[in-house]
Design a protein around this motif. Structure first.
Motif, mmCIF file in Angstrom:
data_model
loop_
_atom_site.group_PDB
_atom_site.id
_atom_site.type_symbol
_atom_site.label_atom_id
_atom_site.label_comp_id
_atom_site.label_asym_id
_atom_site.label_seq_id
_atom_site.Cartn_x
_atom_site.Cartn_y
_atom_site.Cartn_z
ATOM 1 N N GLN A 1 36.960 31.626 30.600
ATOM 2 C CA GLN A 1 35.833 31.393 31.487
ATOM 3 C C GLN A 1 35.485 32.698 32.207
ATOM 4 N N HIS A 2 34.223 32.836 32.672
ATOM 5 C CA HIS A 2 33.817 34.092 33.314
ATOM 6 C C HIS A 2 33.793 34.008 34.838
ATOM 7 N N ASN A 3 33.586 32.833 35.420
ATOM 8 C CA ASN A 3 33.784 32.698 36.873
ATOM 9 C C ASN A 3 35.272 32.520 37.128
ATOM 10 N N ALA A 4 36.020 33.505 36.659
ATOM 11 C CA ALA A 4 37.481 33.535 36.708
ATOM 12 C C ALA A 4 37.889 35.010 36.748
ATOM 13 N N VAL A 5 39.154 35.307 36.472
ATOM 14 C CA VAL A 5 39.718 36.633 36.761
ATOM 15 C C VAL A 5 40.089 37.372 35.481
ATOM 16 N N PHE A 6 39.785 38.670 35.441
ATOM 17 C CA PHE A 6 40.355 39.600 34.481
ATOM 18 C C PHE A 6 41.611 40.197 35.107
ATOM 19 N N PHE A 7 42.741 40.122 34.412
ATOM 20 C CA PHE A 7 43.995 40.671 34.913
ATOM 21 C C PHE A 7 44.373 41.922 34.114
ATOM 22 N N ASP A 8 44.296 43.077 34.736
ATOM 23 C CA ASP A 8 44.812 44.320 34.164
ATOM 24 C C ASP A 8 45.122 45.250 35.331
ATOM 25 N N ARG A 9 46.359 45.213 35.744
ATOM 26 C CA ARG A 9 46.795 45.958 36.930
ATOM 27 C C ARG A 9 46.596 47.459 36.765
ATOM 28 N N ASP A 10 46.863 47.976 35.557
ATOM 29 C CA ASP A 10 46.731 49.409 35.345
ATOM 30 C C ASP A 10 45.270 49.836 35.434
ATOM 31 N N ALA A 11 44.362 49.044 34.872
ATOM 32 C CA ALA A 11 42.940 49.361 34.974
ATOM 33 C C ALA A 11 42.475 49.276 36.420
ATOM 34 N N HIS A 12 42.978 48.289 37.142
ATOM 35 C CA HIS A 12 42.611 48.148 38.549
ATOM 36 C C HIS A 12 43.031 49.380 39.347
ATOM 37 N N ARG A 13 44.229 49.885 39.074
ATOM 38 C CA ARG A 13 44.695 51.084 39.788
ATOM 39 C C ARG A 13 43.786 52.280 39.501
#
Length: 454
Positions: free
Chosen positions: A108-120
């Motif tokens: 779903q798109h009204n949800a979360v992308f999880f990538d801690r390294d990309a976030h940093r």
């Protein structure tokens, strides 16, 4: 990288097990992000409210060698190191190895992308925390609660006496996103909602009309869990800051209400180029219409599965390590420059960070695990990323003697996995895929090897 495929096909099958040894543990937790959390990688409005909650749901199959975990997460994606870490946590909880954990996002798109390294990476570039890809604290909490729930579930494991696989035809949901012109190139794109009547009127294109379902039953014939597989981007509308599991999650919740005590999991199939765009113009009432159609397909397939339940006769798990190289034009220096460019949109900067995370993962030679679970005459093929539907259709055609079901959106690191010809055809997906045309051959080889081994 010349060694595109490290095909260490590690058969993890159990040679000896008694029928009454097979047990099923079930767990579920809420996975709704908190207020203000970025949605869809920070490219759309963050959380302002919740229309319906998100969840993580899992099954643990016990008694045929080390446990096998099947789990679905209501999230846009779980990528690279975070996917590996989450699988490790679930494996630790139930006493198995990460290679025996199939953890997939519903997407779903009204949800979360999880990538801690990309976030940093985007945080180091100076973006405000509210403009980031994710909140690592939310992921940490989710992993902690999931590990605890999986561990607790073992004490309530139930004997599985019968199993069944069935299918139903799904009407007026899926359509191919890529509309080709007479020259064989993309002339139109049907996104999840499509306003242009001409694009909606175009033929459905190449899709998989089948929904596959599995059912696990106890000794009295009562269902313990149901698992579905269907290939479509599971979105009606999004971007309004309202968290929702959308039409797939809403249909799943109806089945929860109809069958209390039964755990329902919905895997999204190889839907990289499949949306509901032909049947969805983005009006809010379309969510309810799509929910009705999805729910109808679930009920019909589940009823057929119940009529076909038979004793367990075979249960095997195998896994192969897959190494796919990054696209040749994903230069780390250019990606870092894009991330740091404050004149670009968050979508452009965040996508570059996700690509950089994939490039670094490939540099470290961290493989993707491609898993296969056979139960009786049913085979589940568990694939990474936004795989194109042609891989799913070809997998089913490869083994017509078996009931083959496909789940994609496992490790989301590579993003889209198109066909080699897709890059010549053009269109949206090849421009944002993190792998190139050279990925098709080794990817197909890995799928074929898994199917031929079961």
């Amino acid at each position: 990288m010349t060694n595109i495929l490290s095909h260490r096909n590690r058969s993890l099958r159990a040679t000896f097990w008694r029928r009454d040894d097979i047990r099923l543990a079930r767990f579920a937790i809420e996975a709704t992000p908190p207020m203000g959390h970025p949605l869809c990688g920070g490219w759309i409005k963050p959380v302002e409210g919740v229309d319906d909650p998100l969840s993580l749901r899992g099954l643990v199959v016990l008694g045929a060698g080390d446990p096998v975990v099947l789990a679905t997460l209501d999230a846009t994606g779980l990528l690279n190191r975070d996917h590996v870490a989450f699988c490790e946590r679930l494996a630790r909880a139930v006493g198995t190895t990460p290679q025996r954990v199939a953890l997939h996002c519903v997407h779903q798109h009204n949800a979360v992308f999880f990538d801690r390294d990309a976030h940093r990476l985007v945080q180091h570039a100076g973006l405000e925390p509210t403009a980031g890809i994710m909140d690592p604290a939310h992921l940490d909490d989710l992993m902690n609660r999931a590990e605890a729930a999986a561990r607790r579930s073992l004490a309530q494991a139930r004997v599985v006496a019968r199993f069944s696989a069935a299918r139903s035809e799904v009407e007026r949901i899926a359509s191919n996103r890529r509309i080709l012109g007479p020259e064989g190139t993309v002339v139109g794109i049907r996104f999840s909602s499509t306003r242009d009547p001409a694009l909606r009127d175009a033929p459905e294109g190449v899709i998989d009309r089948e929904m596959n379902v599995w059912a696990f039953h106890d000794a009295d014939g009562n269902p313990l869990a149901r698992v579905s597989f269907y290939a479509v981007h599971p979105m009606s509308y999004y971007g309004d800051g309202r968290v929702s599991a959308d039409f797939v999650g809403l249909a799943r919740c109806r089945r929860d209400w109809e069958e209390p005590g039964v755990l329902h999991l919905c895997f999204t199939g190889a839907a990289g180029n499949i949306t509901a765009g032909k049947y969805n113009d983005g009006l809010k009432r379309r969510r309810g219409e799509l929910t009705d159609r999805y729910h109808d397909a679930l009920r019909r397939a589940d009823a057929e599965a119940d009529a076909r339940a038979v004793p367990l006769a075979r249960l095997d798990w195998s896994v192969a390590d897959l190494m796919l190289p990054p696209r040749t034009d994903l230069d780390p220096e250019r990606l870092r420059a894009t991330i740091a460019d404050a004149t670009l949109s968050p979508a452009e900067r965040h996508r570059a960070a996700l690509a950089a995370s994939w490039v670094e993962r490939c540099r470290q030679s961290v493989p993707i695990s491609l898993g296969t679970l056979r139960i009786n005459n049913a085979v589940g093929l568990f694939l990474p990323g936004e795989t194109f539907v042609e891989y799913q259709l070809d997998a089913k055609a490869r083994r017509p003697d078996l009931e083959v079901a496909v789940a994609a959106y496992g490790d989301g690191g590579p993003w889209y996995i198109p066909l080699a010809r897709s890059f010549r055809e053009g269109g949206y997906e090849p421009t944002v895929a993190f792998v190139g045309p050279e990925a098709e051959q080794p990817y197909r080889a890995a799928i074929v090897a898994q199917l031929d081994a079961v």
